[in-house]
Design an enzyme around this catalytic site. Sequence first.
Site, PDB file in Angstrom:
ATOM      1  N   SER A  69       0.840  -1.308   0.021  1.00  0.00           N
ATOM      2  CA  SER A  69      -0.001  -0.045  -0.107  1.00  0.00           C
ATOM      3  C   SER A  69       0.972   1.010  -0.071  1.00  0.00           C
ATOM      4  O   SER A  69       1.972   1.301   0.536  1.00  0.00           O
ATOM      5  CB  SER A  69      -0.895  -0.173   1.121  1.00  0.00           C
TER       6      SER A  69
HETATM    7  N1  SAH Z   1      -0.635  -4.482   4.373  1.00  0.00           N
HETATM    8  C1  SAH Z   1       0.030  -4.935   3.077  1.00  0.00           C
HETATM    9  C2  SAH Z   1      -1.265  -4.921   1.821  1.00  0.00           C
HETATM   10  C3  SAH Z   1      -0.796  -5.762   0.997  1.00  0.00           C
HETATM   11  S1  SAH Z   1      -1.966  -5.926  -0.316  1.00  0.00           S
HETATM   12  C4  SAH Z   1       1.260  -4.262   2.555  1.00  0.00           C
HETATM   13  O1  SAH Z   1       1.238  -2.747   2.475  1.00  0.00           O
HETATM   14  O2  SAH Z   1       2.018  -4.651   1.767  1.00  0.00           O
HETATM   15  C5  SAH Z   1      -3.166  -7.081   0.529  1.00  0.00           C
HETATM   16  C6  SAH Z   1      -3.013  -8.505   0.927  1.00  0.00           C
HETATM   17  O3  SAH Z   1      -4.162  -9.040   1.267  1.00  0.00           O
HETATM   18  C7  SAH Z   1      -2.418  -9.143  -0.249  1.00  0.00           C
HETATM   19  O4  SAH Z   1      -1.302  -9.666   0.098  1.00  0.00           O
HETATM   20  C8  SAH Z   1      -3.576 -10.397  -0.557  1.00  0.00           C
HETATM   21  O5  SAH Z   1      -3.018 -11.558  -0.719  1.00  0.00           O
HETATM   22  C9  SAH Z   1      -4.149 -10.329   0.971  1.00  0.00           C
HETATM   23  N2  SAH Z   1      -5.456 -10.902   1.266  1.00  0.00           N
HETATM   24  C10 SAH Z   1      -6.443 -10.884   0.297  1.00  0.00           C
HETATM   25  N3  SAH Z   1      -7.588 -11.464   0.927  1.00  0.00           N
HETATM   26  C11 SAH Z   1      -7.347 -12.063   1.914  1.00  0.00           C
HETATM   27  C12 SAH Z   1      -7.943 -12.836   2.904  1.00  0.00           C
HETATM   28  N4  SAH Z   1      -9.003 -13.459   2.605  1.00  0.00           N
HETATM   29  N5  SAH Z   1      -7.344 -13.257   4.005  1.00  0.00           N
HETATM   30  C13 SAH Z   1      -5.868 -12.950   4.069  1.00  0.00           C
HETATM   31  N6  SAH Z   1      -5.158 -12.214   3.295  1.00  0.00           N
HETATM   32  C14 SAH Z   1      -5.842 -11.744   2.182  1.00  0.00           C
END
Ligand code: SAH
Length: 220
Positions: A69
């Site tokens: 993000s």
């Molecule tokens: N806070 C992270 C955001 C990554 S993007 C950062 O800044 O790096 C969001 C993430 O949520 C992705 O890695 C995706 O695989 C994960 N995600 C999506 N649906 C999910 C679920 N149901 N349970 C766990 N993770 C999930």
Amino acid sequence: MKRTIEGDTYRHRGMRANMCKELRAMGIKDETVLAAMNEVPRHLFMDPGLDALSYNNQALPIACGQTISRPMTVAYQTELLELQPMMKVLEVGTGSGYQTAVLCELKARVYSVERQKELFSKTKKLLEKLRYNANCFLGDGYNGLAEMDYSPYDRILVTCGASEVPQQLLSKLKIGGLMVIPVGDEHQTMHRILRSGPDSYETSTCGDFQFVPMLKGRQF
Ligand code: SAH
């Protein structure tokens, strides 16, 4: 005492201080959040080829078609959490682990769940190497940590876009606890939900964002 981190140079620390200055100018007021973001070496949470861009206010690709993000989104969501040290926090969507590290820097007790195995394994190792003491899990965070239940949580932070607020996830909040979750399909509106009683919730909305989707089920 400040830690010395391998690969974190004077140049990176300078870029980080500038990023925090920009975040302050964009409206982030919580100095504890800014101080935490000033400590976390964001460039180490992405591919080394992206080093020059790592402190820009932009989302960048990580593995599995996901993104880290943008700093403003991390600052905004973290500010909305109103964290106090030792609070128990569930993060849904570990991704790169950058947001996880910011929560650890704020002395939260962090439980973070990621559904993509590759990201889970890589990020767990990185957080350990950087000595961030988060509890990382591979699984579907849609309903909380289903099979490993550490609820109730003081805070729940969802870092992927949910098409609706998962009701079972809400029930994992302490009374008086807060959930911050982006809700919507193409674009998301940030929701902050206070669990004000056993069956009562108060929701406020603030700001539009764009997140990768929250998906159901684990990815192996
Ligand atoms: N806070 C992270 C955001 C990554 S993007 C950062 O800044 O790096 C969001 C993430 O949520 C992705 O890695 C995706 O695989 C994960 N995600 C999506 N649906 C999910 C679920 N149901 N349970 C766990 N993770 C999930």
